[in-house]
Structure formats: structure tokens, C-alpha cells
Design an enzyme around this catalytic site. Structure first.
Site, PDB file in Angstrom:
ATOM      1  N   ARG A   1     -12.018  -5.508   7.183  1.00 20.15           N
ATOM      2  CA  ARG A   1     -11.691  -4.076   7.072  1.00 20.15           C
ATOM      3  C   ARG A   1     -11.963  -3.360   8.389  1.00 20.15           C
ATOM      4  O   ARG A   1     -11.391  -2.320   8.677  1.00 20.15           O
ATOM      5  CB  ARG A   1     -12.462  -3.412   5.911  1.00 20.15           C
ATOM      6  CG  ARG A   1     -12.213  -1.910   5.799  1.00 20.15           C
ATOM      7  CD  ARG A   1     -12.561  -1.309   4.435  1.00 20.15           C
ATOM      8  NE  ARG A   1     -13.853  -1.737   3.959  1.00 20.15           N
ATOM      9  CZ  ARG A   1     -15.027  -1.267   4.395  1.00 20.15           C
ATOM     10  NH1 ARG A   1     -15.061  -0.340   5.341  1.00 20.15           N
ATOM     11  NH2 ARG A   1     -16.154  -1.721   3.916  1.00 20.15           N
TER      12      ARG A   1
ATOM     13  N   TYR B   1       8.603  13.816   4.818  1.00 19.69           N
ATOM     14  CA  TYR B   1       8.718  12.864   3.716  1.00 19.69           C
ATOM     15  C   TYR B   1       7.963  13.403   2.495  1.00 19.69           C
ATOM     16  O   TYR B   1       6.903  14.028   2.639  1.00 19.69           O
ATOM     17  CB  TYR B   1       8.170  11.516   4.187  1.00 19.69           C
ATOM     18  CG  TYR B   1       7.938  10.544   3.072  1.00 19.69           C
ATOM     19  CD1 TYR B   1       8.977  10.188   2.215  1.00 19.69           C
ATOM     20  CD2 TYR B   1       6.687   9.986   2.855  1.00 19.69           C
ATOM     21  CE1 TYR B   1       8.755   9.299   1.170  1.00 19.69           C
ATOM     22  CE2 TYR B   1       6.464   9.095   1.822  1.00 19.69           C
ATOM     23  CZ  TYR B   1       7.503   8.766   0.976  1.00 19.69           C
ATOM     24  OH  TYR B   1       7.289   7.900  -0.058  1.00 19.69           O
TER      25      TYR B   1
ATOM     26  N   ASP C   1       5.567  11.651  13.360  1.00 24.27           N
ATOM     27  CA  ASP C   1       5.976  10.520  12.529  1.00 24.27           C
ATOM     28  C   ASP C   1       7.314  10.033  13.096  1.00 24.27           C
ATOM     29  O   ASP C   1       8.343  10.695  12.966  1.00 24.27           O
ATOM     30  CB  ASP C   1       6.103  10.974  11.071  1.00 24.27           C
ATOM     31  CG  ASP C   1       6.453   9.825  10.136  1.00 24.27           C
ATOM     32  OD1 ASP C   1       7.121   8.874  10.573  1.00 24.27           O
ATOM     33  OD2 ASP C   1       6.079   9.896   8.953  1.00 24.27           O
TER      34      ASP C   1
ATOM     35  N   LYS D   1       9.465   0.177   7.432  1.00 24.56           N
ATOM     36  CA  LYS D   1      10.881   0.467   7.668  1.00 24.56           C
ATOM     37  C   LYS D   1      11.440  -0.376   8.821  1.00 24.56           C
ATOM     38  O   LYS D   1      11.463  -1.585   8.735  1.00 24.56           O
ATOM     39  CB  LYS D   1      11.028   1.979   7.900  1.00 24.56           C
ATOM     40  CG  LYS D   1      10.303   2.838   6.854  1.00 24.56           C
ATOM     41  CD  LYS D   1      10.917   2.709   5.484  1.00 24.56           C
ATOM     42  CE  LYS D   1      10.154   3.285   4.313  1.00 24.56           C
ATOM     43  NZ  LYS D   1       9.059   4.178   4.452  1.00 24.56           N
TER      44      LYS D   1
END
Ligand code: 3LM
Length: 392
Positions: free
Chosen positions: A57, A110, A182, A207
Site C-alpha cells: 500500500r 465527470y 483531469d 481509459k
């Protein structure tokens, strides 16, 4: 980028086969934790006195390769990988704000980013407002003493509106406020916001960077100091990190980003022109169209116009849904940037969580459709669109 071109860095940056027994493909370090050779070594790593891995992590070698690669691609100092695009957006926004702060945001984001901004306002009193970002004086007067971040999508999902990144970065510098972009719709192959003076770039790596529809992931890039701070706070402690296997798939997908993007862009240009001419289509929103209101800005800050086309049909929501149901090759699905051409209906899908009033303000009508142009032969994509358009 070490004087190497983008097309070279996407293949090589961050990986040294000689350090991994000559393996051409990077190894997947599928481990949760790392063994210390002594208690003192473990203590020194936790204290930051010794380099080395501790726990996946916090960092992982396969994920670190991807972070180095995306940093080079965006021309930034340090990259961070997250378990989704939204994990990246939330870690960055929560990392740059505190209770009482204000976020100035592009007019349209978004749907889940919209949801996050609502949540931040309701739970933590971090306010926001949406701004068209097209007038310098108006932007300046919307910045308050509490504005701690300017958050932008460009092109904006799904209206394809652009924001002049160089202008925003210039204004933000006057006020000492970081600009977060973004860059999902462009990918770093078409647009590099850090080169234009912005501070942090975010991607839904799900994407174009992945390109094959088989990963959910997020990436962020910025200056070393800021990204290291975020790595040790909102990335580590909220914990939305990327798995080694997803990092490996992304390292693989990214190698072909330039050739894929060229094809997405070529296909989209041809299809946008054909859609424009069709009598059932009332509006085409595509930055590569010479009638697009921000065509000049697209040419200024993007090296090509991308693979997404939004368009409105003559009719209403039922017309849009009927049209979608006629399609055969084109798949009805959210997401974008894959080899397959995908179509979705923003007002009932990606932006369904946005209240109707805000949707209208953003320019999302019920007859608006978003097409993520894939890598198939454009003639076949057009044949499918054309047969559908001729049925409505
Ligand atoms: C979509 N978008 O179909 P993940 N930023 C942008 C995005 O478009 C997205 C994210 C962040 C879509 C996803 S809708 C349920 C499907 C500009 C995602 C978030 O967390 O990796 O999904 O990225 O437009």
C-alpha cells in the site's frame, strides 16, 4: 524526458531489464509485504532513513515502474498510481483542501467528480462553484480568499468544451493557487497540462492509457514535493492504491498509446464529418471540427483532436435510446478509450447523478450521445451509425 521522444519513453521509461534477469516484460511483484533482513532495517525504512520497500500500500516495484513512466509522459517530477480514477481525484482534492476552503471548477466535470464535490460540501463544508472559465476578469473575481484549488477537465466530459489551460495557470499563479487538470479525454499524447503551467494532472487510467477495457485505475503527476506529501497522506491513509497486476496491464497498454491515439483521432475525424452531414443529427461536438466554437484553442493546446465525439439527435430522450438500440457493432457502454467503439447516453448514464438543472447548465441535453470512437475500420463504424440514424 531524458532527451528521448514520447514514443520511446512510453515503451522504456521506468523499466531496466538488466535489473530483472533480462526479462523483456517487467515482472509482476505480486506481494503484499516485503521482508526486512533485520529489525533495524525495518525500523530504518519506517523512519525514512533507508530506501526500500515496506508494504505494497506504501509502494510496490511494479507500480513504481508505472509511476515513473507516467511522470515522464506528463513531463512531471513524480507520478502516483491509484485504484481508480476517482481514487486519484478524491486523494488529490482532499489533499489540497480543508474545511472552509473553496474549489473553483470548470463548468462541467465527470458525474462522480460532481458527486465528490457535493459530498465535500455537505460533509466537510468545502464549497465549490462551476465557472465557464472563458473570461479572465470573471475568473479572477470568482477566486475568493478561501479558494485553495482550481479544478478543470479539458475537454470536459461529455460536452467536449475546452478550458484554456495556459490562461488558467497564469491567473492561478497570480493568486498562488494550484491548478489540477483531469487529462483523461486527451491522454498525455495529445495534451500536457504541466507544460502549460498547471500543477497536477490526473487520469482515469481506465481509459486511453489502458486502452483495452480491462483495468480500473487512476494516475496523478506533479511536482515531487507536493506528490510526496500526497503519497504520505491521502494516498497512503485513505489507501486507494493500484494493484501490481493492474500496473502491469497499464505498463503494457501504454506502450501502444501513440499508435492507438493516432488511429482513434483519424477515425473520429472521418466520423465527425459524416455525422455533421446526416439529417438526423442536429449538433456535433468535436474539437477537430472547424466549426467547433473552440477550434482554435484545440489547435493551440492539443496536438490532435482526440477520439470522442458527442452529438445531438433531432428528437428527444426516446429518440436517443431508440437509436442506441439499433446499433450492432457499436456497444452500449460507459467508459471510453477502448479498441471497441462505445456509445453512452450521458443524461441517464455517466451524468445521471447530476441534477437536471446542473446538467442543462453544463449543456447535457436528453438527446445528447457520446461516442468513444474505437480502432475498428471507420467504414464499419459508420455503416452501423448510418443504418441506425436512418431508422429514426
Ligand atoms: C465515463 N468516466 O464513461 P474511474 N475523470 C474522468 C472520467 O471520465 C472518469 C473518471 C475521472 C467514465 C466512467 S461512468 C460510471 C464510467 C474525466 C470516468 C473516473 O474511477 O477510473 O472510473 O475514473 O465517462
Amino acid at each position: 524526458m531524458d532527451n528521448k521522444r514520447f514514443e520511446t519513453e512510453v515503451i522504456h521509461k521506468g523499466y531496466h531489464a538488466t535489473q530483472h534477469q533480462g526479462s523483456l516484460a517487467p515482472p509482476i511483484f505480486q506481494t503484499s509485504t516485503f521482508v526486512f533482513d533485520s529489525a533495524e532495517t525495518g525500523a530504518a525504512r519506517f523512519a525514512g532513513e533507508q530506501e526500500g520497500y515496506i508494504y505494497s500500500r506504501l509502494s510496490n516495484p511494479t507500480v513504481a515502474m508505472l509511476e515513473e513512466r507516467i511522470a515522464a509522459m506528463e513531463n512531471g517530477e513524480r507520478g502516483l498510481a491509484f485504484g481508480s480514477g476517482m481514487a486519484a481525484v478524491s486523494a488529490i482534492l482532499l489533499g489540497l483542501t480543508k474545511t472552509g476552503d473553496h474549489v473553483l471548477c470548470s463548468e462541467g466535470v465527470y458525474g462522480c467528480t460532481f458527486g465528490l464535490l457535493q459530498l465535500m460540501e455537505e460533509k466537510y463544508h468545502i464549497t465549490h462553484n462551476f465557472h465557464s472559465m472563458d473570461d479572465e476578469d470573471s475568473i479572477r473575481s470568482s477566486i475568493t480568499d478561501h479558494t485553495s484549488v482550481i479544478y478543470i477537465e479539458s475537454p470536459i466530459n461529455p460536452t467536449m468544451k475546452l478550458v484554456d489551460l495556459e490562461m488558467i495557470a497564469r491567473i492561478a499563479k497570480e493568486f498562488g493557487i494550484p491548478v489540477v487538470v483531469d487529462n483523461t479525454f486527451s491522454s498525455p499524447y495529445l495534451q500536457r497540462p504541466l507544460d502549460l503551467g498547471c500543477d497536477v494532472v490526473i487520469h482515469s487510467a481506465t481509459k486511453y492509457l489502458c486502452g483495452h477495457g480491462d483495468v480500473i485505475g487512476g494516475l496523478a503527476v506533479g511536482k515531487k514535493e507536493l506528490m510526496s506529501h500526497l503519497a504520505m497522506t491521502t494516498q497512503k491513509d485513505i489507501g486507494g492504491v493500484m494493484s501490481p497486476f493492474d500496473a502491469w496491464l497499464l505498463l503494457r497498454g501504454i506502450k501502444t498509446l501513440p499508435v492507438r491515439m493516432d488511429r482513434h483521432c483519424d477515425n473520429a475525424k472521418k466520423l465527425a464529418n459524416l455525422l455533421k452531414e446526416h439529417p438526423s443529427v442536429s449538433k456535433v461536438l468535436f474539437p477537430g471540427d472547424c466549426d467547433f466554437p473552440q477550434y482554435e484553442l484545440a489547435n493551440k493546446q492539443m496536438s490532435n483532436s482526440g477520439g470522442l465525439i458527442s452529438f445531438e439527435l433531432k428528437g428527444d430522450k426516446a429518440t436517443a435510446q431508440k437509436f442506441m438500440n439499433t446499433l450492432r457493432l457499436i456497444k452500449i457502454a460507459v467508459s471510453l478509450g477502448d479498441a471497441e467503439t462505445l456509445i453512452q447516453h450521458p443524461s441517464t448514464m455517466t451524468h445521471a447523478v447530476v441534477p437536471e438543472e446542473n446538467r442543462k447548465q453544463m449543456g447535457i441535453s436528453d438527446q445528447l450521445l457520446r461516442l468513444s470512437v474505437g480502432l475498428e475500420a471507420w467504414e464499419d463504424i459508420w455503416a452501423d451509425l448510418d443504418q441506425g440514424l436512418n431508422q429514426i
